[in-house]
Design a protein around this motif. Structure first.
Motif, PDB file in Angstrom:
ATOM      1  N   TRP A 410       0.838  -1.210   0.000  1.00  0.00           N
ATOM      2  CA  TRP A 410       0.000   0.000   0.000  1.00  0.00           C
ATOM      3  C   TRP A 410       0.862   1.244   0.000  1.00  0.00           C
ATOM      4  CZ3 TRP A 410      -4.858   0.289  -1.244  1.00  0.00           C
ATOM      5  CH2 TRP A 410      -5.521   1.513  -1.091  1.00  0.00           C
ATOM      6  N   CYS A 411       0.443   2.242  -0.775  1.00  0.00           N
ATOM      7  CA  CYS A 411       1.176   3.500  -0.873  1.00  0.00           C
ATOM      8  C   CYS A 411       0.190   4.655  -0.741  1.00  0.00           C
ATOM      9  CB  CYS A 411       1.912   3.590  -2.212  1.00  0.00           C
ATOM     10  SG  CYS A 411       2.942   5.053  -2.382  1.00  0.00           S
ATOM     11  N   GLY A 412       0.405   5.526   0.240  1.00  0.00           N
ATOM     12  CA  GLY A 412      -0.475   6.673   0.443  1.00  0.00           C
ATOM     13  C   GLY A 412      -1.332   6.529   1.678  1.00  0.00           C
ATOM     14  N   GLY A 413      -2.456   7.261   1.714  1.00  0.00           N
ATOM     15  CA  GLY A 413      -3.331   7.283   2.875  1.00  0.00           C
ATOM     16  C   GLY A 413      -4.447   6.256   2.792  1.00  0.00           C
ATOM     17  N   TYR A 414      -5.311   6.275   3.825  1.00  0.00           N
ATOM     18  CA  TYR A 414      -6.377   5.269   3.939  1.00  0.00           C
ATOM     19  C   TYR A 414      -7.771   5.890   4.022  1.00  0.00           C
ATOM     20  CZ  TYR A 414      -2.651   1.906   4.776  1.00  0.00           C
ATOM     21  OH  TYR A 414      -1.545   1.111   4.639  1.00  0.00           O
ATOM     22  N   GLY A 415      -7.914   7.119   3.571  1.00  0.00           N
ATOM     23  CA  GLY A 415      -9.229   7.749   3.589  1.00  0.00           C
ATOM     24  C   GLY A 415     -10.086   7.327   2.407  1.00  0.00           C
ATOM     25  N   GLY A 416     -11.311   7.853   2.324  1.00  0.00           N
ATOM     26  CA  GLY A 416     -12.188   7.582   1.188  1.00  0.00           C
ATOM     27  C   GLY A 416     -12.727   6.169   1.148  1.00  0.00           C
ATOM     28  N   GLU A 417     -13.352   5.825   0.014  1.00  0.00           N
ATOM     29  CA  GLU A 417     -13.910   4.497  -0.220  1.00  0.00           C
ATOM     30  C   GLU A 417     -12.902   3.632  -0.976  1.00  0.00           C
ATOM     31  OE1 GLU A 417     -16.791   3.337   0.769  1.00  0.00           O
ATOM     32  OE2 GLU A 417     -17.675   5.173   1.551  1.00  0.00           O
ATOM     33  N   LEU A 418     -12.988   2.310  -0.766  1.00  0.00           N
ATOM     34  CA  LEU A 418     -12.113   1.390  -1.482  1.00  0.00           C
ATOM     35  C   LEU A 418     -12.776   0.948  -2.786  1.00  0.00           C
ATOM     36  CD1 LEU A 418      -9.588  -0.426  -1.657  1.00  0.00           C
ATOM     37  CD2 LEU A 418     -10.913  -2.189  -0.472  1.00  0.00           C
ATOM     38  N   TYR A 419     -12.040   1.064  -3.885  1.00  0.00           N
ATOM     39  CA  TYR A 419     -12.478   0.571  -5.195  1.00  0.00           C
ATOM     40  C   TYR A 419     -11.425  -0.410  -5.702  1.00  0.00           C
ATOM     41  CZ  TYR A 419     -15.522   4.679  -5.093  1.00  0.00           C
ATOM     42  OH  TYR A 419     -16.445   5.620  -4.738  1.00  0.00           O
ATOM     43  N   ILE A 420     -11.879  -1.475  -6.355  1.00  0.00           N
ATOM     44  CA  ILE A 420     -10.962  -2.435  -6.964  1.00  0.00           C
ATOM     45  C   ILE A 420     -11.152  -2.350  -8.472  1.00  0.00           C
ATOM     46  CG2 ILE A 420     -10.228  -4.838  -7.095  1.00  0.00           C
ATOM     47  CD1 ILE A 420     -11.394  -5.280  -4.329  1.00  0.00           C
ATOM     48  N   LEU A 421     -10.187  -1.764  -9.165  1.00  0.00           N
ATOM     49  CA  LEU A 421     -10.268  -1.593 -10.612  1.00  0.00           C
ATOM     50  C   LEU A 421      -9.619  -2.788 -11.295  1.00  0.00           C
ATOM     51  CD1 LEU A 421      -9.321   2.192 -10.912  1.00  0.00           C
ATOM     52  CD2 LEU A 421     -11.599   1.170 -10.881  1.00  0.00           C
TER      53      LEU A 421
END
Length: 499
Positions: A410-421
């Motif tokens: 993981w790289c970056g923050g953990y805010g928002g919603e999780l999406y799997i593209l």
């Protein structure tokens, strides 16, 4: 309950399946069983509870209003308010349990946080207080506004769920409860909510929190969620015209991927009406496309001399912002040759990345610098299988997974919603696109993909009764149920004029 002081609507099943039989099968998992009552109660207490509170202003006299004719003898202090709210909460529980059972989901309801244990217009006051508050409780439990029922304006008849008569009306039958019910698709959402789980549930819940994603292809729009899709809602003019029920007690019968055909998307443009689509997954996450035809128009297929025709996915990020007023710049990259490695950069948010190709060329995207750096190397012609993205107003964090199963971390923050593209079935990722602020971070992100060269496709299952050709990608075993919310049972009114 720890109170702190600080009709079952008529729905038509246009797939031809008997709703009663469907409910009977759903109820089979709730057949009488020998269950230890004490153990059952302990398991139920593990469900997240609903906390009720009464807010008291610092200058309050701690009394509530009562009708004038009751002023002299009524008790309207804080303790009485707590008693009344506790009683109403028990009624909410009983009401919801009955509604869930009518829809074939068994007698399940939410748990209250408990302290163990301690003929005039009055009924209208009850409806506009207890009923309206239950409406807001519904929002807390992931519900949106529904065509009928409590989540519409049905709370105005909430009293009819508990009494057999009211002034001016004698003998209230269940068919006359009007709005005193949870709509079917309210109950579908409840079925998978953590507050409504039962000890003997057959389904094994996936501990995933991804929100559904959309992908345009030659045959239509593919919808995906690794958590499983339980409900598809179709809206026109802010009214639900049709919904599709994929609910099941068994996880392997819940599809992870669906296809909405081009035929139905074309029909949605009748009389220039926009078709809005809501996709709900088992974790109660909902993703919306406000205008399905517009979504496709803005993602016209593009052509590249190496890959041929390619498509762009739903773009995550930039939620709630007016893009034209936002200081952000677009980026786009096509993988012209094999990738050697990708370097991801982040900090509080996701800043950008650098793509290094086997021929030595590099592509730097947005702001490839940051305290948190991840390097993902590609070996043996490996390629990108999926990208995990957390996003809301901007891109918070990201992780890339290869087809070999190797992950970047993981790289970056953990805010928002999780999406799997990840691309639709029989497609592969060939590029990335999005927007970002130069020398800052990514604001939005999506993938580019092409159909695999073997020519295999996804068969569309026709459902003549409704002509709503939404189908499972092969791997799901159950047949979806189509429901028309209109009382006239007109299956073809799904995408036509409002009645």
């Amino acid at each position: 309950m720890n109170i702190e002081t600080n009709n079952d609507e008529n729905i038509s099943n246009t797939s031809g399946e008997d709703v009663t039989e469907k409910n009977k099968r759903a109820n089979n998992s709730y057949a009488p069983q020998f269950v230890n009552v004490e153990d059952n109660e302990i398991v139920h207490q593990k469900n997240p509870p609903l906390h009720l509170a009464i807010l008291v202003a610092s200058d309050s006299e701690e009394v509530f209003d009562v009708p004038r004719y009751k002023d002299e003898y009524s008790v309207n202090g804080l303790e009485k308010a707590i008693e009344k709210l506790r009683c109403v909460a028990y009624m909410w529980q009983a009401f919801t349990s009955e509604q869930m059972n009518r829809q074939g989901f068994g007698r399940r309801t939410f748990r209250l946080e408990e302290c163990w244990l301690e003929a005039n217009s009055n009924f209208r006051c009850f409806n506009y207080s207890a009923g309206a508050m239950l409406h807001e409780i519904g929002h807390c439990l992931s519900l949106t506004h529904s065509p009928t029922g409590i989540m519409s304006n049905g709370y105005q008849n909430f009293n009819r769920a508990f009494v057999s008569w009211e002034p001016g009306r004698r003998g209230i039958a269940p068919s006359e409860e009007k709005g005193a019910h949870w709509h079917r698709f309210d109950c579908i959402r409840f079925r998978y909510h953590p507050c409504f789980r039962l000890p003997n549930d057959a389904i094994q819940y996936k501990k995933l929190i991804d929100s559904p994603t959309f992908y345009y292809t030659q045959t239509g729009v593919t919808v995906k969620s690794e958590s499983g899709i339980i409900l598809v809602e179709y809206w026109i003019d802010n009214k639900v015209k049709c919904y599709k029920d994929y609910s099941s007690d068994y996880l392997d019968e819940i599809p992870n991927e669906l296809l909405i055909s081009m035929k139905d998307i074309g029909r949605s443009n009748i009389h220039n009406k926009k078709l809005k689509v809501n996709i709900i997954s088992t974790n109660c996450k909902c993703t919306t496309i406000e205008d399905l035809a517009g979504f496709i128009e803005n993602r016209n297929p593009e052509y590249h001399r190496l890959h041929g025709t390619f498509y762009r996915s739903y773009e995550v990020g930039l939620h709630g912002l007016e893009v034209e007023k936002h200081d952000t710049q677009p980026f786009s990259v096509i993988f012209k040759t094999a990738i050697s490695r990708i370097v991801l950069y982040g900090g509080t948010f996701f800043n950008g990345f650098k793509i290094v190709f086997t021929n030595g060329h590099e592509s730097k995207i947005v702001h490839p610098e940051g305290d948190n750096k991840r390097v993902l190397s590609f070996y043996n012609n490996d390629s990108i299988a999926k990208i995990y993205v957390r996003a809301s107003t901007w891109i918070d964090g990201m992780e890339i997974e290869l087809k070999s199963g190797v992950k970047s971390g993981w790289c970056g923050g953990y805010g928002g919603e999780l999406y799997i593209l990840s691309p639709p079935a029989h497609h592969q990722i060939v590029g990335l696109y999005g927007t970002g602020k130069k020398d800052h971070w990514l604001d939005s992100f999506g993938i580019k993909y092409v159909k695999k060269s073997d020519g295999s496709g996804v068969a569309v299952e026709n459902v003549p009764a409704s002509e709503m050709n939404v189908t499972h990608i092969p791997n799901a075993t159950n047949k979806p149920s189509y429901y028309n919310v209109n009382e006239n049972h007109n299956a073809n009114a799904i995408l036509g004029n409002s009645p």
